[in-house]
Design an enzyme around this catalytic site. Sequence first.
Site, PDB file in Angstrom:
ATOM      1  CD  GLU A 176      42.620  39.352  44.181  1.00 46.64           C
ATOM      2  OE1 GLU A 176      41.967  38.900  43.543  1.00 46.64           O
ATOM      3  OE2 GLU A 176      42.240  40.494  44.680  1.00 46.64           O
ATOM      4  CD  GLU A 179      39.979  38.340  40.023  1.00 45.29           C
ATOM      5  OE1 GLU A 179      40.977  39.079  39.148  1.00 45.29           O
ATOM      6  OE2 GLU A 179      40.262  37.393  40.298  1.00 45.29           O
TER       7      GLU A 179
END
Length: 260
Positions: free
Chosen positions: A134, A114
Amino acid sequence: MLERDVVRSKAEGGIARLELNRPDCLNAMNRQLLRQLLAALEWAAADDAVRAVIITGHGRVFSAGADIRYLNRAPAAEVRELARLAVAVTGRIETLGKPVLAAINGDALGGGLEISEACALRVAASHARFGHPEVKIGAVAGFGGTTRLPRLIGKGRAAEMLLTGRLIDADEACRLGLVNRVVAAEALMAESETLLGEVLAQSPLAVRLSWEAMHRGLSLSEDESARLGADYFGLAAQSEDFRIGTRAFLDKRTPKFKGR
């Protein structure tokens, strides 16, 4: 030079290098690292001698993402605050006013990916892997991945990565448009600096306005985005660099931009 800790910062030749420096835990992100990265970005933004920024990792990975040991024991409210801090960091990368490049020296996973997704450009070492795992730990890509990844590679491909947690190699990341270039590990910084050099050879104002028009335009309708681009074209036309560049083109010579 900022205080050496979990983010190491230095500037040379107009380029600031920010290095994630928790190699003992694969540069996993905690509040300390994120706060120091944000401070380093503010330093780079304020220093007129810095024209561009490279973010990289120390050791064998770029970043394995959020610190899972911390996530496992932290209350949900603290986890949300960590994500909000990370969103502030990624937002600052995008709005720095100077081009930011991720030199991805190894795996970029979860929050590490990210951080790189927020950068304008990404150069990867050939052995690097990329992914949003995730969901495999019951989490969500909460540092901006659910927003930026679909914009970079499209909704369908982003959905596959975000919903399965599958990792991809550097070549596939390049084919998908997630990274700009893939090089041998030993050539990573040289290639990153070469790519940034191509950007820095242009008018600084035109580069900043082009990035802002693209970044802001993605949240607008197609018509609104096009009008924003036209407005920014008009802003650029008011600059000395615009006259220098157009005159140099007519004279068939390389322009020497002044940044104003």
